[in-house]
Design a protein around this motif. Structure first.
Motif, short mmCIF file in Angstrom:
data_model
loop_
_atom_site.label_atom_id
_atom_site.label_comp_id
_atom_site.label_asym_id
_atom_site.label_seq_id
_atom_site.Cartn_x
_atom_site.Cartn_y
_atom_site.Cartn_z
N GLY A 158 0.78 -1.23 0.00
CA GLY A 158 0.00 0.00 0.00
C GLY A 158 0.81 1.27 0.00
N ASN A 159 2.13 1.17 -0.21
CA ASN A 159 2.98 2.35 -0.28
C ASN A 159 3.69 2.33 -1.64
OD1 ASN A 159 5.80 3.64 -0.05
ND2 ASN A 159 4.75 4.48 1.74
N PRO A 160 3.43 3.30 -2.53
CA PRO A 160 3.97 3.26 -3.89
C PRO A 160 5.49 3.14 -3.95
CG PRO A 160 2.28 4.94 -3.73
CD PRO A 160 2.53 4.46 -2.33
N SER A 161 6.20 3.85 -3.08
CA SER A 161 7.66 3.81 -3.10
C SER A 161 8.20 2.44 -2.71
CB SER A 161 8.25 4.87 -2.18
OG SER A 161 7.89 6.16 -2.58
N ILE A 162 7.63 1.88 -1.62
CA ILE A 162 8.08 0.56 -1.16
C ILE A 162 7.70 -0.50 -2.18
CG2 ILE A 162 7.89 -1.17 0.67
CD1 ILE A 162 9.35 1.41 1.47
N ASP A 163 6.49 -0.40 -2.75
CA ASP A 163 6.07 -1.36 -3.78
C ASP A 163 7.00 -1.30 -4.99
OD1 ASP A 163 3.97 -2.28 -2.28
OD2 ASP A 163 2.44 -1.05 -3.27
N ALA A 164 7.42 -0.09 -5.37
CA ALA A 164 8.32 0.05 -6.51
C ALA A 164 9.67 -0.62 -6.24
CB ALA A 164 8.54 1.54 -6.84
N GLU A 165 10.14 -0.49 -4.99
CA GLU A 165 11.41 -1.14 -4.63
C GLU A 165 11.26 -2.66 -4.61
OE1 GLU A 165 12.95 0.56 -1.05
OE2 GLU A 165 13.29 2.53 -1.96
N HIS A 166 10.10 -3.14 -4.14
CA HIS A 166 9.86 -4.58 -4.16
C HIS A 166 9.83 -5.11 -5.60
CE1 HIS A 166 7.90 -4.68 0.10
NE2 HIS A 166 9.21 -4.74 0.15
N LYS A 201 20.09 -3.31 1.06
CA LYS A 201 20.61 -2.46 2.13
C LYS A 201 19.89 -1.11 2.12
CE LYS A 201 25.03 -2.59 1.18
NZ LYS A 201 26.48 -2.34 1.27
N THR A 202 19.73 -0.54 0.93
CA THR A 202 19.02 0.73 0.80
C THR A 202 17.53 0.54 1.02
OG1 THR A 202 20.66 1.50 -0.80
CG2 THR A 202 18.55 2.65 -0.77
N HIS A 203 16.99 -0.53 0.44
CA HIS A 203 15.55 -0.78 0.56
C HIS A 203 15.13 -0.95 2.02
CE1 HIS A 203 11.63 -2.56 0.27
NE2 HIS A 203 12.08 -3.69 0.78
N PHE A 204 15.91 -1.69 2.78
CA PHE A 204 15.55 -1.93 4.18
C PHE A 204 15.46 -0.61 4.95
CE2 PHE A 204 17.21 -6.56 4.46
CZ PHE A 204 16.00 -7.01 3.95
N LYS A 205 16.37 0.32 4.68
CA LYS A 205 16.32 1.62 5.36
C LYS A 205 15.02 2.35 5.03
CE LYS A 205 21.34 2.32 5.47
NZ LYS A 205 22.48 3.13 4.96
N GLU A 207 12.22 0.96 3.98
CA GLU A 207 11.10 0.20 4.52
C GLU A 207 10.94 0.46 6.02
OE1 GLU A 207 9.61 -3.96 3.06
OE2 GLU A 207 11.16 -4.27 4.58
N GLU A 208 12.06 0.50 6.75
CA GLU A 208 12.00 0.75 8.19
C GLU A 208 11.51 2.17 8.48
OE1 GLU A 208 15.94 -0.24 9.36
OE2 GLU A 208 15.62 -2.40 9.05
N LYS A 209 11.90 3.13 7.65
CA LYS A 209 11.40 4.50 7.82
C LYS A 209 9.90 4.54 7.63
CE LYS A 209 11.93 9.22 6.10
NZ LYS A 209 12.57 10.10 5.08
N PHE A 210 9.42 3.82 6.62
CA PHE A 210 7.98 3.74 6.36
C PHE A 210 7.24 3.14 7.55
CE2 PHE A 210 4.65 0.75 4.62
CZ PHE A 210 3.66 1.70 4.50
N MET A 211 7.82 2.10 8.14
CA MET A 211 7.19 1.44 9.28
C MET A 211 7.12 2.39 10.48
SD MET A 211 8.83 -2.36 8.97
CE MET A 211 7.91 -3.04 10.35
N GLN A 212 8.16 3.21 10.65
CA GLN A 212 8.18 4.16 11.77
C GLN A 212 7.15 5.26 11.58
OE1 GLN A 212 12.27 5.38 11.95
NE2 GLN A 212 12.91 3.61 13.15
N GLU A 213 6.82 5.57 10.33
CA GLU A 213 5.84 6.62 10.06
C GLU A 213 4.42 6.17 10.38
OE1 GLU A 213 6.55 7.49 5.99
OE2 GLU A 213 8.34 8.70 6.36
#
Length: 448
Positions: A158-166, A201-205, A207-213
């Motif tokens: 449900g997050n366009p940026s994270i989905d694009a990285e996936h 490595k970049t994606h995890f950072k 993704e974790e920022k998204f989770m904190q939001e």
């Protein structure tokens, strides 16, 4: 429970097909029955709801039993290698429905709905999406797998940026299917793993920022839980021997721990009908435990031999919990969150102080990580409550794994993350830590 979330979770999608017309039709029917159960919860009259829920649960049971028999016959026809384990999962699901039907008249409406929703979401939808899709993979040619591998909308968070990285991760992984000379195959795989490692490595950072939001809805509850578990750990420390380094000492060797883990789990399973009982092997020490430490693995369940295997070089205090976690997989618990929770329950109900200590310390580790992600000041305030022994345990654990923090351990972590996501556990390796809510519910019930 979020009705909207659950309603979305039980909408049939073409991605769930396993390419067998009869089985797919039956799955669609099961989704229809599950949606009916969801709609019943909107009724106002408690007695009407109870009556209708009992009818729908009975229908679910009858249809599910018939479907399982048909599905198992199909698996026999295609010589599906995981049929024995799949039968165990089916048995567990039917046991849960049987328990719900037999206890329904004694339960409050909210309890009935919660247990039913849990069955639909955890044991029903995930079973079809995760376990039954494996049947299709077994019966699909390598060429078809290559053609169909890739991003699908059901993977969206449900997050366009994270989905694009996936999606980009799937594109990188797709390179593994590229045809090369046999002599170049290992080189190609190494290239793909390296690319995945660098990108993740970049994606995890991100993704974790998204989770904190996303505001964590039960943060305050977890702080209370933290206090309760620390109190219990402090009590247990009075019943355990500690060495000069303030580390807990078991009354037997590693073999005794592995033997007792099976004994304690068998006793726990006897009292919980959703777990399978019978003749199972005890966990086995891994010959290549040092290699497993480099890969950041504490244990592995082998579905082909139905054996739980442990990294016995890991810090000793953690081994009882890890052993019970892998036994949970052996007994039909597929999800990492659920296996962690069963391991926690089996350990704290074992009446063995060392095993209980292992369970509470492991649970506390997941909880403080959840607190740290939300409020670092609160995390440091709560860790002041740790005893000298508990500090020593966590310090020894951190020092042990710090010695293995290399590119190899990162690749091991990435491989495990990809594997878990490929089996339907969309949270990947983060699914190990999602046990916090379940532990919170357990502790709250014990305190009530």
């Amino acid at each position: 429970m979020n009705d909207k979330l659950n309603s979305e979770a039980i909408i049939w999608k073409s991605e769930y097909n396993i390419n067998n017309f009869k089985i797919d039709r039956e799955h669609q029917k099961l989704f229809t029955l599950a949606r009916e159960a969801m709609n019943i919860s909107k009724l106002k009259d408690d007695e009407k709801v109870k009556s209708k829920l009992k009818d729908i649960i009975t229908n679910l049971f009858n249809y599910t039993a018939t479907h399982f028999a048909n599905e198992q016959k199909y698996m026999e026809e295609i010589e599906y290698p995981e049929l024995p384990n799949h039968k165990i999962l089916h048995k567990n699901m039917l046991n849960m429905l049987t328990t719900l039907i037999s206890e329904l008249n004694k339960m409050e409406l909210q309890e009935i709905e919660k247990m039913l929703f849990n069955f639909i979401e955890e044991y029903f939808t995930r079973h079809i999406v995760l376990e039954d899709k494996k049947i299709q993979l077994w019966n699909t040619s390598l060429e078809d797998l290559k053609r169909n591998f890739g991003w699908k909308e059901i993977y969206s968070v449900g997050n366009p940026s994270i989905d694009a990285e996936h999606k980009q991760l799937f594109d990188i992984a797709q390179e593994a299917f590229t045809e090369v000379e046999p002599s170049q195959r290992n080189i190609k795989i190494k290239e793909v793993l390296t690319s995945l490692y660098n990108y993740m490595k970049t994606h995890f950072k991100h993704e974790e920022k998204f989770m904190q939001e996303i505001n964590y809805p039960k943060f305050e509850e977890h702080k209370v839980l933290h206090h309760n578990i620390i109190e219990r750990i402090n009590e247990l420390e009075t019943q355990i021997i500690f060495d000069d380094d303030n580390l807990p000492v078991y009354h037997g060797d590693i073999g005794e721990i592995l033997k007792n883990s099976k004994i304690y789990f068998d006793s726990f399973a006897d009292n919980h009908s959703f777990l399978t009982t019978g003749r199972y092997s005890r966990p086995k020490p891994m010959l290549y435990s040092e290699v497993m430490s480099h890969l950041n693995y504490t244990g592995i369940y082998n579905p082909f031999t139905a054996e739980a295997n442990l990294n016995v070089n890991a810090p000793r205090h953690s081994i009882p919990f890890v052993a019970l976690h892998e036994i949970s997989h052996q007994r039909g618990i597929a999800g990492e969150r659920e296996a962690n929770f069963i391991a926690f329950l089996a350990s704290v109900e074992s009446n063995d102080s060392y095993f209980m200590y292992s369970g509470y310390v492991s649970a506390l580790n997941y909880i403080v990580n959840a607190v740290y992600n939300e409020d670092k000041d609160m995390y440091f305030e709560l860790t002041k409550l740790f005893s000298a022994n508990l500090r020593a345990v966590y310090r020894a654990n951190a020092e042990y794994w710090q010695n293995y923090q290399t590119v190899v351990s990162d690749i091991g972590e990435i491989n495990n993350d990809i594997f878990l996501k490929s089996t339907g556990q969309s949270e990947g390796t983060k699914s190990y830590g999602l046990v916090v809510d379940l532990i919170a519910s357990y502790v709250k019930l014990k305190k009530a």
